[in-house]
Design an enzyme around this catalytic site. Structure first.
Site, PDB file in Angstrom:
ATOM      1  CD  GLU A  73      -2.945   3.826   6.888  1.00 17.59           C
ATOM      2  OE1 GLU A  73      -2.144   3.048   7.427  1.00 17.59           O
ATOM      3  OE2 GLU A  73      -4.130   3.956   7.240  1.00 17.59           O
ATOM      4  N   GLY A  87       0.817  -1.213   0.000  1.00 17.45           N
ATOM      5  CA  GLY A  87       0.000   0.000   0.000  1.00 17.45           C
ATOM      6  C   GLY A  87       0.851   1.263   0.000  1.00 17.45           C
TER       7      GLY A  87
END
Lengths: 212, 317, 742
Positions: free
Chosen positions: C702, C699
Site C-alpha cells: 500500500e 509491508g
C-alpha cells in the site's frame, strides 16, 4: 469559442423527476419475445490445442464458456465478459481474439490455441518462462490472456500489422517498448505489472530476433 | 441473453432474405458489439444469420476508377494493414488502429464497425431510461452524465455519440456504402448519409432497412495529401474518443476534416473546409456553429478546435 | 510465540533465502492457466449448477412486488431465491448493508434474487424474466450536498455528521492551530476532492457453495479467510465450525474481497435451495454498485509556515459519506505522522449517503489523503519559493511523532527516500518555473511527493509438517492475492529450517488451516511470515527434543542440523508436525510503525489537447527488510499504476438523480492500460525495523499507492502552471487554462 450550456443543462433537477417516474426497473425492458423462444442447441466441432472437440451447445454459449465450462479448460479467464479487459484472449487460426465476444458456433472447423496449448508447468513456453523470470504478473488472473496476447503480438509485428504508435504508417513496424505497450493495451492488468510484462515480452522478442 | 436460433448462409442475397423474412432476426459478423449487447438484453434477436461464409466479402479490390472496394467482412486489422490503404488512405489505417484493441480489431469487420452502437452509459444500463434502447422511455443522459456524449446534431430525445473511429476516416474520404436489399437489389449510400441523426427516432442509428446487408465500402480515387487521425482520450489506448479529428491536408493548406466523438454520426461540414488555411478556429466556428453542448461536454468544443490546431501545426511542421 | 520486544540479531540478519530476489513459486501454475481460481473448481463440484444474481434497479426504497413465475418456468431453471421471501441475512464484518434478503433496497444493484439453472446461459436469461415493482424513496446521493460545510469552514465540534469509530469523530488538536495559522507569514488554504473509485480487480467476486448436511463449503475468492469464515456463520446464522472457506488463488482484491460479499451469500442460499452446489460470479456490470468502492472525499488543508518553510500550523479536515453515516474514508491518516509542526488539527467527518457502500480500497485513507496533503505541500513550496524536496526535509520531525504525542517512530528514513530519490531521478534538472519546459507539442514537468503508510501487525499462525522424505509442508489460511505470499512464506520456512526453497510446499487459503493475518492493510507479508517463523521454531524445538539438542542454539542449514559438535539430517527425527503463531505485544503501541517513500514523476502535457502522459516514475521505499525484492517491487509498481489511474482517469461517476455509479463496467470506468505506464523504477533502502517482527519486515503493497498520484499532480503543475484540485485530473478541468493555440 465560449462554453455554451444549453437549456437542458439548466433544467437538471426539474426534468429529472419526469425521468425518474418513467424510469427504471425490469418493466422498462419487458417488451419483446419474453421467454418465448426456446433455447436452441447445435453441434459444433473445432480443435483446441490440437485436440478435436465435438460439442453440442446452446447457441448462446460463447467460445470462452465452451472452453471453461464445457471443455474445462479454465486457463482462459473471464474478467468482464464484455470485451473490456482481455483476460479471455485466445488465438483462433493463429489470430488473437476476445473469446468472450464470440459464439462457440461461429468457430466450426477453427483451430483454437489457449494458454494450455502453449506450455505446461513442467515445460513452459518461452513467453511463460519470461513472465516468471520478470515477475510479469501478480494475482495471475489476467496472465493467460496477457501471455496469449504477447505471443500473438510478436507475430503481428512480424507480419507487419501497423499500430497506433507507429511514426510512419507505411513502414514495417519495429519491436520497441512503445509498440509493445500499445499492442498489449487490450489486456488490462489491475495489479499493474505492465512494466515487468513489457520487459518479459522484450526478452522473448529479442531472442526470437536473435534466432531469426 | 435471449435464446436464438443460428444459421449460416452462403450468399449475400440469401442472408438478406433470411433476415428480411424474420422481424426478430439479425446479421452476425464479428459479433464484438452485438454479443456484448445481447448479454445485457439490449439486443434481443431470436435468430442470427451468420454471414462469415459469404464468398467475395473478404477482399479488398481495386475499382475501375482507381479506388478501393473493401469487402464487408474484411477485418479491421486486415484493412488497416493493407499496403494500398496505408499508402493512399493513411487516415483510414490511422483511425482503425486508434480504436479498440488488437484482439477486437482482429474480429471486428468493416461493415460491423459501421454498425456499432453508442457507448452512452444510460443506453448500456437496461434499468435506466433511454429512447434509443427503449423508445419513449426518456433520455437519462440529457440531464445526466454526458461528458462523453454529443455536442451537435442532438435532439431532445437523444444525445448519444457514434463511438467508432474508422467511420470518421471513411467520412473524410468520401466513401460509399454498398448494400444488398431484401429484394435482392443493390444500392449505394454516400457515407455522409449512412448514419442518421437521432431526431425523433434515436433507436435508428442508420438508414439501413431491416434485412439490408452491407456488402462493401468503396473508396474513391486517392486524393493525396497528408493523412492524420488524432484521437483525444483520457487513457492512452483502448478507450473511446472524447474528440477525434480525421484530416487530409494538402500541401497548399487546403484539406478535409471530420470529427468523431461529437455527434450521432461522423461530423463533417464540407463548407467549413474552405477555412482550413485560416486555421483551426475558423474551421470549427463553422463546423460547430449549431452546437448544443451540455455542461459536462461543453469542453469538447474548445477541445475540437485545439485538436485540429495540433493537427494543422504538425501537418505544416 | 510472543513478540514482546524489538528483535535482536537473529538468523534473518545472515539470510540465505530471505531477501533474495526469488521468482514466484506459483509462477508456473499462473502462467500456464493451471492455478485454480474460485469459479473454476470443476474438481470439487462437478455437478454445480449456475447461479445468476439480479440486482436492484433502484437506489433506495422497497420491492412492492416481485414476480418470478415466468423465470421459474424458463428452461433449465432449478431454483430461485427471491429476497422478499427471505429474512435479511445477518451482517458480517465490513458489511454496511445486508447482502441479501427482505424487501428493502439499500443501494443500487443490491442483490434481490438469485436464479439457479443447469447452465449459465439459462440462469442469465431467466434472471431477466423476473418482474419487479418498486416503491422508490428519495435518498442522499451527493456528497457535496450532504456535507455542505465540507471545505468551507472549521467545524469545532465535529458533530452532526455521525462518527466513525475507526477515524476521528472529534477533531484532534495539538497546540493552537487557529492562532498559529493566523500568525503564519506564509499560508496555504486549499480544498481538494477525490472521487469514488472502484477496485476493478480482474477476477470478479466468485464462489462455489456446497452443503454437506449442515456443513457449508465455499470455494471462493477472499482475502481474509478467518474473518470471512466467522462472518459467513453470522450472516447465515449457523455455527462457525460448520463453515469452511477455500481460497487458494485470488484474482486480485485490493480490499474488495476483504469481506464476504453477495456472491458467497447468494451461492450458499441458492445451493441450499437447489440441493446441490451452486457457482456464482458477479457479472462485471454489477460489481461497481453491488459491492464496495473507495469513498469520495472532500479535503481541506491549511498549512501555515515561516518564510523558512517550517510548518507552524497544519490542519487537515476530510469529509466522506457512507450508508451507515459512520465508516468513511479518512484522508487525514498520514497527516499526524508525516511532518513536524507544533499546532495541529485533524478531523475526519462522515455523513450519511445512500450510494452503494463505501469500504476499504488499497491504502484506505492514505491513498487519497496524499492526493491532498502532498499537493498542499507543493503549494507551500511554491508559496515559500523553496524546492519541494527541501521543503519536506525542512519539516522532518525530530523526536516523537508530532501528531501522536507519546509515540515514537520505530524506524523512519524519509529523508533518505527523498534525497536519494532526487539524486537518482535527476531532480536537479527540474526547472522550478512552471510551464517552462517544452518538448515539441508537449509541456514537460517533474513532481515529487512523500509517502507514508502505516505498517500494522496482526497475529498469525501456521502449521508446518516435515515429511519423512524431507519435504516441508506449510499450511496456513493466509492468502496470496498477487502479493507473493506463497513465495515469501516458502522463503521464511526454507530459511528457518535450513532447506532449499524447492523442498518447501506451501498451502494457503483454507480455513481448515491455522488462522493467519490475511491480506489487508499491508500487514500480510510481515505478519504471516512471522507466524510461519514461529511455527518453524516450534518444529525445530520439537525435533530438538526428539534428537536431544537445544534447538534455539542449533544451526539448521542445507538439510542438516548442527548443534555444538553434533550433526543430524533434518529428517533424522522422522515426520514431525508443529503449529504455532506469532502474537504481537503491547510494546508496539508505543511506536508508530510506518513505511515511507519518496515518489517522483515526470509527465508531459499536450499543449494542444491537455492530454497527460507519464514519462517516468520512481519510488524509493523505506519498508524494513524486503523479504523478496522481486515480488515486493511488483507490489510497488502495481500500486504506482493504480495511483496513476487515480490521479489521471479513475472515477465512479455518481448520477445524483438515480443514486448510482453510472459507468459501471471496465469500458466506462477507465483504469490504466499498458500504454499509460512507462518503465517504473523502485529502490528499496536497506533498512530493517526490529520493532515490527522477528524478520524486521514491513509491508509495501500500500505504500506504493501513497504519494505517486500527488507526484503526478505536482508534475502537471510544474509542466503547465495549472493547479487542479479536483481528481481525476482530466483535461476538461484545465483545457481553458492552457496556452492559446488557435
Amino acid at each position: 469559442m465560449a462554453f455554451n450550456t444549453t437549456r437542458r443543462a439548466m433544467l437538471a433537477g426539474s426534468g429529472a423527476a419526469v425521468a425518474l417516474t418513467q424510469a427504471p426497473g425490469a418493466h422498462a425492458q419487458s417488451t419483446g419475445a419474453g421467454g418465448g423462444t426456446p433455447p436452441s442447441s447445435m453441434p459444433v466441432s473445432f480443435t483446441v490445442n490440437g485436440t478435436a472437440a465435438e460439442l453440442e451447445l446452446d447457441t448462446r454459449v460463447t467460445l470462452l464458456d465452451a472452453l471453461r465450462e464445457h471443455l474445462e479448460l479454465t486457463g482462459t479467464k473471464k474478467g468482464c465478459d464484455h470485451g473490456q479487459c482481455g483476460a479471455c484472449t485466445v488465438m483462433v487460426n493463429g489470430t488473437r481474439i476476445n473469446s468472450c465476444l464470440s459464439l462457440a458456433v461461429q468457430h466450426q472447423g477453427d483451430e483454437i490455441t489457449t494458454i494450455e496449448g502453449l506450455g505446461t508447468p513442467e515445460d513452459l513456453h518461452p513467453m511463460q518462462a519470461a513472465f516468471v523470470k520478470h515477475d510479469g504478473y501478480q494475482c495471475g488472473y489476467c496472465t493467460p490472456g496477457q501471455i496469449c496476447s504477447a505471443v500473438a503480438t510478436l507475430a503481428e509485428i512480424r507480419a507487419g500489422i501497423p499500430s497506433h504508435v507507429q511514426g510512419d504508417i507505411t513502414a514495417a513496424p519495429v519491436f520497441n517498448a512503445a509498440e509493445l505497450r500499445e499492442r498489449m493495451s487490450g489486456n488490462i492488468c489491475r495489479c499493474g505489472a505492465y512494466s515487468n510484462i513489457v520487459e518479459a515480452i522484450t526478452e522473448v522478442a529479442n531472442s526470437d530476433l536473435g534466432a531469426a | 441473453m435471449r435464446p436464438f436460433t443460428y444459421q449460416r448462409v452462403a450468399t449475400a442475397a440469401e442472408a438478406a432474405a433470411a433476415v428480411a423474412g424474420n422481424p426478430a432476426a439479425k446479421f452476425l459478423a464479428g459479433g464484438t458489439n452485438l454479443l456484448d449487447l445481447m448479454k445485457l438484453e439490449i439486443e434481443r434477436p431470436a435468430h442470427l444469420v451468420d454471414v462469415q461464409d459469404i464468398e467475395g466479402l473478404n477482399a479488398i479490390e481495386q475499382t475501375g476508377d482507381g479506388g478501393l472496394r473493401i469487402g464487408a467482412l474484411v477485418s479491421n486489422t486486415a484493412l488497416a494493414a493493407d499496403e494500398r490503404v496505408r499508402r493512399d488512405y493513411g487516415v483510414l489505417t490511422r483511425a482503425i488502429v486508434a480504436g479498440a484493441s488488437g484482439q477486437l480489431r482482429n474480429k471486428a469487420t468493416t461493415a460491423g464497425n459501421l454498425l456499432q452502437r453508442t457507448r452512452c452509459p444510460y443506453f448500456y444500463d437496461p434499468n435506466l431510461p433511454c429512447n434509443k434502447r427503449n423508445p419513449g422511455s426518456g433520455c437519462a443522459a440529457l440531464e445526466g452524465y454526458s461528458r462523453q456524449l454529443a455536442v451537435i446534431g442532438t435532439s431532445d430525445k437523444c444525445i448519444a455519440t457514434y463511438p467508432g473511429d474508422m467511420a470518421i476516416a471513411l467520412r473524410v474520404l468520401d466513401a460509399t456504402v454498398e448494400t444488398v436489399q431484401p429484394d435482392g437489389t443493390e444500392r449505394t449510400i454516400p457515407f455522409g448519409e449512412f448514419h442518421r441523426l437521432p431526431g425523433d427516432a434515436p433507436e435508428k442509428d442508420n438508414v439501413l432497412a431491416h434485412g439490408e446487408l452491407i456488402t462493401a465500402v468503396t473508396l474513391p480515387r486517392p486524393i493525396g495529401g497528408e493523412h492524420v487521425y488524432h484521437k483525444v482520450r483520457d487513457r492512452a489506448s483502448y478507450a473511446f474518443a472524447l474528440v477525434s479529428v480525421a484530416a487530409v491536408i494538402q500541401p497548399d493548406g487546403t484539406g478535409r476534416v471530420a470529427f468523431g466523438g461529437v455527434a450521432h454520426k461522423p461530423w463533417r461540414v464540407e463548407a467549413a473546409e474552405a477555412a482550413m488555411p485560416q486555421g483551426a478556429a475558423a474551421v470549427t466556428a463553422q463546423v460547430f456553429a449549431d452546437a448544443r453542448p451540455t455542461e459536462h461536454n461543453a469542453f469538447k468544443l474548445p477541445l475540437a478546435t485545439r485538436a485540429l490546431a495540433g493537427v494543422l501545426a504538425e501537418a505544416k511542421g | 510465540m510472543d513478540f514482546n520486544q524489538p528483535a535482536g540479531t537473529n538468523l534473518f540478519d545472515n539470510a540465505r533465502v530471505i531477501g533474495k530476489p526469488t521468482p514466484r513459486i506459483d509462477g508456473p501454475l499462473k502462467t500456464t492457466g493451471t492455478a485454480p481460481y474460485a469459479y473454476e473448481r470443476h474438481d470439487v463440484a462437478p455437478d454445480a449448477a449456475y447461479g445468476y444474481i439480479l440486482g436492484a434497479a433502484i437506489a433506495k426504497g422497497r420491492i412492492s412486488a416481485m414476480n418470478v413465475a415466468e423465470a421459474r418456468r424458463a428452461p433449465g431453471v432449478v431454483a430461485i431465491v427471491a429476497a422478499p421471501d427471505v429474512a435479511p441475512v445477518g451482517k458480517g464484518m465490513g458489511n454496511v448493508a445486508p447482502l441479501f434478503g427482505g424487501s428493502d433496497v439499500a443501494h443500487y444493484h443490491q442483490a434481490i434474487a438469485v436464479v439457479v439453472a443447469e447452465t449459465f446461459e439459462q440462469a442469465r436469461a431467466a434472471a431477466a424474466l423476473i418482474r419487479v415493482d418498486y416503491d422508490r424513496t428519495p435518498g442522499a446521493f451527493d456528497l457535496a450536498r450532504a456535507a455542505p460545510h465540507a471545505g468551507a469552514e472549521e467545524q469545532d465540534d465535529g458533530a452532526g455528521d455521525g462518527g466513525d469509530p475507526q477515524s476521528q469523530q472529534t477533531p484532534k488538536r495539538i497546540g493552537d492551530f487557529a492562532d498559529a495559522f493566523a500568525a503564519a507569514p506564509v499560508k496555504v488554504d486549499a480544498t481538494y476532492t477525490t472521487p469514488d473509485e472502484s477496485h476493478a480487480m480482474i477476477e470478479p467476486h466468485a464462489t462455489i457453495a456446497g452443503w454437506d448436511g449442515d456443513k457449508l463449503t465455499l470455494w471462493t475468492s477472499n482475502q481474509m479467510i478467518a474473518w470471512s469464515k466467522s462472518s459467513m456463520a453470522k450472516i447465515l446464522g449457523i455455527a462457525e465450525e460448520n463453515v469452511r472457506l477455500d481460497s487458494p488463488y485470488i484474482g486480485g482484491g485490493f480490499g474488495s474481497k476483504l469481506f464476504v460479499r453477495a456472491d458467497a451469500v447468494c451461492a450458499a442460499l441458492a445451493a441450499k435451495e437447489a440441493g446441490r452446489p451452486v457457482k456464482i460470479a458477479l457479472q462485471r456490470p454489477l460489481i461497481a454498485n453491488n459491492t464496495a468502492h473507495r469513498h469520495a472525499t472532500i479535503q481541506r488543508i491549511r498549512l501555515g509556515a515561516g518564510r523558512d518553510g517550517r510548518i507552524t500550523a497544519i490542519a487537515h479536515e476530510c469529509w466522506s459519506g457512507n450508508l451507515d453515516g459512520q465508516s468513511g474514508e479518512d484522508g487525514t491518516a498520514q497527516t499526524p505522522v508525516l511532518y513536524a509542526g507544533a499546532n495541529r488539527l485533524v478531523a475526519s467527518r462522515v455523513t450519511h449517503l445512500d450510494l452503494p457502500e463505501g469500504n476499504a480500497m488499497r491504502a484506505p485513507g492514505e491513498a487519497v489523503g496524499h492526493l491532498a496533503l502532498e499537493v498542499a505541500m507543493d503549494e507551500l513550496a511554491e508559496a515559500t519559493g523553496m524546492d519541494p524536496v527541501a521543503l519536506r526535509l525542512a519539516n522532518e520531525p525530530t523526536g516523537e511523532v508530532p501528531g501522536k504525542p507519546g509515540t515514537r517512530y520505530s524506524e523512519r528514513n524519509l529523508t533518505r527516500c527523498l534525497t536519494e530519490g532526487a539524486e537518482r531521478f535527476g531532480w536537479a534538472r527540474r526547472n522550478a518555473r512552471p510551464g517552462a519546459v517544452r518538448d515539441g507539442r508537449w509541456l514537460v514537468g517533474m513532481g515529487v511527493a512523500a509517502g507514508y503508510r502505516g505498517a500494522p501487525t496482526q497475529k498469525s499462525a501456521a502449521r508446518v509438517r516435515l515429511e519423512a522424505d524431507g519435504l516441508l509442508v506449510v499450511e496456513t489460511d493466509m492468502t496470496d492475492i498477487g502479493t507473493g505470499s506463497y513465495t515469501i512464506i516458502a522463503q521464511t520456512a526454507a530459511e528457518t529450517m535450513g532447506l532449499p526453497l524447492d523442498r518447501v510446499s506451501v498451502r494457503l487459503g483454507d480455513s481448515a488451516f491455522p488462522a493467519a493475518a490475511g491480506s489487508g492493510g499491508q500487514w500480510g507479508a510481515a505478519s504471516s511470515t512471522a507466524g510461519v517463523y514461529a511455527a518453524c521454531v516450534a518444529l525445530r524445538r520439537k525435533i530438538g527434543e526428539q534428537l536431544g539438542f537445544a534447538a534455539d542454539d542449533a544451526t539448521f542449514a542445507d538439510g542438516r542440523i548442527t548443534a555444538g559438535d553434533r550433526s543430524w539430517a533434518l529428517t533424522d527425527a522422522g515426520a514431525q508436525v508443529a503449529e504455532d503463531g506469532i502474537a504481537f505485544g503491547d510494546f508496539q503501541k508505543g511506536y508508530d510503525l510506518g513505511t515511507y517513500a519518496g515518489h517522483f514523476a515526470e509527465v508531459a502535457v499536450d499543449a494542444f489537447t491537455g492530454v497527460t502522459r507519464i514519462r517516468r516514475m520512481l519510488a524509493v521505499c523505506d519498508a524494513g527488510r524486503i523479504l523478496n525484492p522481486m515480488s515486493a517491487r511488483s507490489q510497488v509498481i502495481g500500486a504506482m499504476v493504480m495511483a496513476a489511474g487515480g490521479a489521471l482517469m479513475e472515477e465512479l461517476v455518481v448520477d445524483t438523480r438515480f443514486g448510482l455509479f453510472v459507468n459501471h463496467d471496465l469500458a466506462g470506468y477507465e483504469v490504466p492500460v499498458h500504454l499509460d505506464i512507462p518503465h517504473q523504477e523502485v529502490v528499496f533502502l536497506d533498512t530493517v525495523d526490529p520493532v515490527s517482527t522477528p524478520l524486521k519486515a514491513k509491508g509495501v503493497g500500500e505504500l506504493g499507492i501513497c504519494g505517486p498520484g500527488a507526484a503526478i499532480a505536482n508534475a502537471i503543475y510544474n509542466a503547465t502552471g495549472i493547479r487542479v484540485r479536483e481528481y481525476p485530473l482530466t483535461l476538461d478541468k484545465y483545457l481553458d487554462q492552457l496556452p492559446q493555440v488557435a
